[in-house]
Design an enzyme around this catalytic site. Sequence first.
Site, PDB file in Angstrom:
ATOM      1  N   ARG A 191      15.075 -43.287  -4.246  1.00  0.00           N
ATOM      2  CA  ARG A 191      14.823 -44.178  -4.862  1.00  0.00           C
ATOM      3  C   ARG A 191      13.243 -43.623  -5.600  1.00  0.00           C
ATOM      4  O   ARG A 191      13.601 -44.612  -6.584  1.00  0.00           O
ATOM      5  CB  ARG A 191      14.582 -45.301  -4.434  1.00  0.00           C
ATOM      6  CG  ARG A 191      15.271 -46.586  -3.731  1.00  0.00           C
ATOM      7  CD  ARG A 191      15.899 -47.988  -3.037  1.00  0.00           C
ATOM      8  NE  ARG A 191      15.744 -47.108  -1.945  1.00  0.00           N
ATOM      9  CZ  ARG A 191      15.608 -47.726  -0.620  1.00  0.00           C
ATOM     10  NH1 ARG A 191      14.586 -49.454  -1.191  1.00  0.00           N
ATOM     11  NH2 ARG A 191      15.519 -48.135   0.256  1.00  0.00           N
ATOM     12  N   GLU A 205      11.081 -46.693  11.538  1.00  0.00           N
ATOM     13  CA  GLU A 205      11.022 -48.469  11.937  1.00  0.00           C
ATOM     14  C   GLU A 205      11.805 -48.352  13.524  1.00  0.00           C
ATOM     15  O   GLU A 205      11.751 -48.373  14.667  1.00  0.00           O
ATOM     16  CB  GLU A 205      11.345 -49.492  11.441  1.00  0.00           C
ATOM     17  CG  GLU A 205      10.197 -50.194  10.357  1.00  0.00           C
ATOM     18  CD  GLU A 205      10.506 -50.568   9.084  1.00  0.00           C
ATOM     19  OE1 GLU A 205      11.066 -50.809   8.344  1.00  0.00           O
ATOM     20  OE2 GLU A 205      10.209 -52.450   9.693  1.00  0.00           O
TER      21      GLU A 205
HETATM   22  O1  LIG Z   1       6.927 -47.206   4.317  1.00  0.00           O
HETATM   23  P1  LIG Z   1       8.563 -46.173   4.970  1.00  0.00           P
HETATM   24  O2  LIG Z   1       8.518 -46.837   6.264  1.00  0.00           O
HETATM   25  O3  LIG Z   1       8.183 -45.352   5.188  1.00  0.00           O
HETATM   26  O4  LIG Z   1       9.274 -47.214   4.020  1.00  0.00           O
HETATM   27  C1  LIG Z   1       9.296 -46.721   2.750  1.00  0.00           C
HETATM   28  C2  LIG Z   1      10.526 -46.022   2.983  1.00  0.00           C
HETATM   29  O5  LIG Z   1      12.002 -46.172   2.423  1.00  0.00           O
HETATM   30  C3  LIG Z   1      12.592 -46.456   1.910  1.00  0.00           C
HETATM   31  O6  LIG Z   1      13.363 -45.424   2.036  1.00  0.00           O
HETATM   32  P2  LIG Z   1      14.426 -45.155   3.011  1.00  0.00           P
HETATM   33  O7  LIG Z   1      14.121 -44.102   3.813  1.00  0.00           O
HETATM   34  O8  LIG Z   1      15.133 -46.646   2.999  1.00  0.00           O
HETATM   35  O9  LIG Z   1      15.484 -43.747   1.624  1.00  0.00           O
HETATM   36  P3  LIG Z   1      17.082 -44.404   0.682  1.00  0.00           P
HETATM   37  O10 LIG Z   1      16.061 -43.743  -0.231  1.00  0.00           O
HETATM   38  O11 LIG Z   1      16.990 -42.812   0.908  1.00  0.00           O
HETATM   39  O12 LIG Z   1      17.404 -45.132   0.904  1.00  0.00           O
HETATM   40  C4  LIG Z   1      11.795 -46.483   0.750  1.00  0.00           C
HETATM   41  O13 LIG Z   1      12.950 -46.084  -0.690  1.00  0.00           O
HETATM   42  C5  LIG Z   1      10.870 -45.531   0.705  1.00  0.00           C
HETATM   43  O14 LIG Z   1      11.393 -44.530   0.463  1.00  0.00           O
HETATM   44  N1  LIG Z   2      12.349 -54.050   3.128  1.00  0.00           N
HETATM   45  C1  LIG Z   2      12.798 -53.128   3.169  1.00  0.00           C
HETATM   46  N2  LIG Z   2      13.379 -52.793   1.542  1.00  0.00           N
HETATM   47  C2  LIG Z   2      13.647 -51.859   0.843  1.00  0.00           C
HETATM   48  N3  LIG Z   2      12.965 -50.338   1.401  1.00  0.00           N
HETATM   49  C3  LIG Z   2      12.580 -50.068   2.094  1.00  0.00           C
HETATM   50  N4  LIG Z   2      11.961 -49.696   3.171  1.00  0.00           N
HETATM   51  C4  LIG Z   2      11.556 -50.062   4.281  1.00  0.00           C
HETATM   52  N5  LIG Z   2      11.669 -51.042   4.467  1.00  0.00           N
HETATM   53  C5  LIG Z   2      12.541 -52.149   3.137  1.00  0.00           C
END
Ligand SMILES: O=P(O)(O)OC[C@H]1O[C@H](OP(=O)(O)OP(=O)(O)O)[C@H](O)[C@@H]1O
Ligand SMILES: Nc1ncnc2[nH]cnc12
Length: 160
Positions: free
Chosen positions: A47, A84
């Site tokens: 994202r 997490e």
């Molecule tokens: O602060 P944190 O606990 O590290 O989490 C934040 C990250 O989690 C989500 O990505 P995700 O890992 O879900 O991957 P995606 O964007 O590929 O769906 C979001 O887009 C951040 O990159």
């Molecule tokens: N609550 C949340 N919503 C969207 N992206 C996330 N990545 C980690 N936690 C999230």
Amino acid sequence: MVEMAGIMFQDITTLLLDPKAFKDTVDLFVERYKGKNISVVAGIEARGFIFGTPIALEIGAKFVPLRKPNKLPGKVISEEYELEYGRDCLEMHLGAVEPGERALVVDDLIATGGTLCAAMKLLERAGAEVVECACVIELPDLKGRERLNGKPLYVLLESY
Ligand SMILES: O=P(O)(O)OC[C@H]1O[C@H](OP(=O)(O)OP(=O)(O)O)[C@H](O)[C@@H]1O
Ligand SMILES: Nc1ncnc2[nH]cnc12
């Protein structure tokens, strides 16, 4: 916000459906970073790519994708980080960033901060100076900001 497997998921895809809201969001970042001598915008898969690329184009910086493992075809440097639940890893192409470059890290959201922390480590290992991290949304209850070792974090909104 939608509930997904017990987590309140912050879904930025609804923002993208509104071209004016999407443009206004990008413009807020562009206004902040234009003229700040930033040569690299590093966007975090997936994202972070959505917001990072238009910001890079508008401020005249190169865009460097920080990707999940085994997606980049060239030589990479890697950083593992805690989620997490479990671990993940980010990779950056070797040579994409030169020592001394000024970098901005962009993602949609900061939760625990592990992802941004790994992104900053990659850029710093390449010799770049991380000027700031920028996200659309912060989940302050998860205290991700505290994992950034004092590096400034700019967010557009906090969600509790
Ligand atoms: O602060 P944190 O606990 O590290 O989490 C934040 C990250 O989690 C989500 O990505 P995700 O890992 O879900 O991957 P995606 O964007 O590929 O769906 C979001 O887009 C951040 O990159
Ligand atoms: N609550 C949340 N919503 C969207 N992206 C996330 N990545 C980690 N936690 C999230």
